[in-house]
Design a protein around this motif. Structure first.
Motif, mmCIF file in Angstrom:
data_model
loop_
_atom_site.group_PDB
_atom_site.id
_atom_site.type_symbol
_atom_site.label_atom_id
_atom_site.label_comp_id
_atom_site.label_asym_id
_atom_site.label_seq_id
_atom_site.Cartn_x
_atom_site.Cartn_y
_atom_site.Cartn_z
ATOM 1 N N GLY A 1 42.699 30.944 51.343
ATOM 2 C CA GLY A 1 43.837 31.832 51.189
ATOM 3 C C GLY A 1 43.438 33.275 51.410
ATOM 4 N N THR A 2 44.444 34.077 51.627
ATOM 5 C CA THR A 2 44.231 35.508 51.794
ATOM 6 C C THR A 2 44.691 36.206 50.525
ATOM 7 N N GLY A 3 43.770 36.901 49.910
ATOM 8 C CA GLY A 3 44.102 37.607 48.681
ATOM 9 C C GLY A 3 44.036 39.099 48.852
ATOM 10 N N VAL A 4 44.608 39.790 47.888
ATOM 11 C CA VAL A 4 44.582 41.250 47.876
ATOM 12 C C VAL A 4 44.021 41.695 46.535
ATOM 13 N N MET A 5 43.018 42.577 46.600
ATOM 14 C CA MET A 5 42.509 43.203 45.386
ATOM 15 C C MET A 5 43.401 44.392 45.071
ATOM 16 N N ILE A 6 43.922 44.392 43.869
ATOM 17 C CA ILE A 6 44.764 45.494 43.411
ATOM 18 C C ILE A 6 43.896 46.371 42.517
ATOM 19 N N GLU A 7 43.400 47.462 43.103
ATOM 20 C CA GLU A 7 42.500 48.361 42.382
ATOM 21 C C GLU A 7 42.923 49.823 42.470
ATOM 22 N N LEU A 8 43.923 50.107 43.258
ATOM 23 C CA LEU A 8 44.360 51.480 43.471
ATOM 24 C C LEU A 8 45.835 51.621 43.122
ATOM 25 N N PRO A 9 46.252 52.769 42.624
ATOM 26 C CA PRO A 9 47.676 52.985 42.375
ATOM 27 C C PRO A 9 48.529 52.734 43.621
ATOM 28 N N ILE B 1 43.615 41.549 40.280
ATOM 29 C CA ILE B 1 43.652 42.926 39.780
ATOM 30 C C ILE B 1 42.264 43.285 39.267
ATOM 31 N N GLY B 2 41.700 44.339 39.815
ATOM 32 C CA GLY B 2 40.417 44.850 39.337
ATOM 33 C C GLY B 2 40.681 45.968 38.345
ATOM 34 N N THR B 3 40.734 45.617 37.069
ATOM 35 C CA THR B 3 41.161 46.600 36.069
ATOM 36 C C THR B 3 40.187 47.750 35.888
ATOM 37 N N ASN B 4 38.898 47.503 36.037
ATOM 38 C CA ASN B 4 37.955 48.607 35.843
ATOM 39 C C ASN B 4 38.271 49.752 36.807
ATOM 40 N N ASP B 5 38.435 49.431 38.081
ATOM 41 C CA ASP B 5 38.746 50.473 39.066
ATOM 42 C C ASP B 5 40.177 50.970 38.928
ATOM 43 N N LEU C 1 42.864 38.357 37.181
ATOM 44 C CA LEU C 1 42.377 39.658 36.754
ATOM 45 C C LEU C 1 40.883 39.565 36.551
ATOM 46 N N CYS C 2 40.167 40.494 37.140
ATOM 47 C CA CYS C 2 38.742 40.608 36.861
ATOM 48 C C CYS C 2 38.513 42.006 36.305
ATOM 49 N N GLY C 3 37.689 42.058 35.303
ATOM 50 C CA GLY C 3 37.436 43.340 34.656
ATOM 51 C C GLY C 3 37.216 43.125 33.176
ATOM 52 N N GLU C 4 36.681 44.128 32.547
ATOM 53 C CA GLU C 4 36.335 44.031 31.130
ATOM 54 C C GLU C 4 37.542 43.767 30.248
ATOM 55 N N MET C 5 38.690 44.159 30.682
ATOM 56 C CA MET C 5 39.905 44.043 29.877
ATOM 57 C C MET C 5 40.185 42.593 29.471
#
Length: 166
Positions: A10-18, A36-40, A86-90
């Motif tokens: 599949g084709t995914g999108v990293m959501i890391e920017l506003p 979603i990359g919450t750290n960034d 979601l990947c990130g410390e959250m």
């Protein structure tokens, strides 16, 4: 390649920017999933360098803008029938994972040591309770108040599972 071996890729999108959040409805039409990359995302949303010790107190996963961005992203994905991870410390903090659960997050990525505790959370809390927390949190104007609310609520909903510091 993976496709030649019979794997579905599949084709995914990293959501890391506003900017990615603000166009999530458009991106979701082209993607098979979001991550979603919450750290960034937190760092760029709040213009805070999380590696700078002098700025560390301003890095706030419960900031109203961050919560609204998470909500917008998840809603855009679900409106287009794609899952959101979601990947990130959250995701490894139980009180924040409760919030993410209420927002409708589909997949949590975290360090192995956090998995058992978050699995207990998901199994011990009703989705309606987590959604009610989100409704209340989205009305708050300060991240520290939202953080305190989440900690209070997890103690109420799963008192025997989570022992959190005051």
């Amino acid at each position: 390649t993976l496709k030649k071996l019979g794997y579905q890729v599949g084709t995914g999108v990293m959501i890391e920017l506003p900017s990615a959040v603000m166009t999530a409805d458009l991106l979701a039409k082209e993607a098979d999933f979001f991550s979603i990359g919450t750290n960034d995302l937190i760092q760029y949303t709040l213009a805070v360098d999380r590696g700078n010790e002098q700025m560390a107190d301003f890095y706030d996963p419960c900031h109203p803008a961050v919560l609204r961005f998470l909500k917008m992203t998840i809603e855009a994905a679900h409106a287009n029938n794609i899952p959101v991870a979601l990947c990130g410390e959250m995701s490894s903090e139980p009180h924040l994972a409760l919030l993410l659960l209420g927002l409708g997050l589909d997949e949590f990525s975290m360090p192995p040591l956090a998995m058992l505790q978050i699995k207990k959370l998901v199994r011990s809390v009703k989705w309606e309770e987590a959604k009610a927390l989100v409704a209340e949190a989205l009305q708050m104007t300060a991240g520290h108040d939202t953080d305190a609310l989440c900690k209070k609520r997890i103690k109420q909903l799963a008192p025997n599972v989570f022992k959190m510091d005051e």
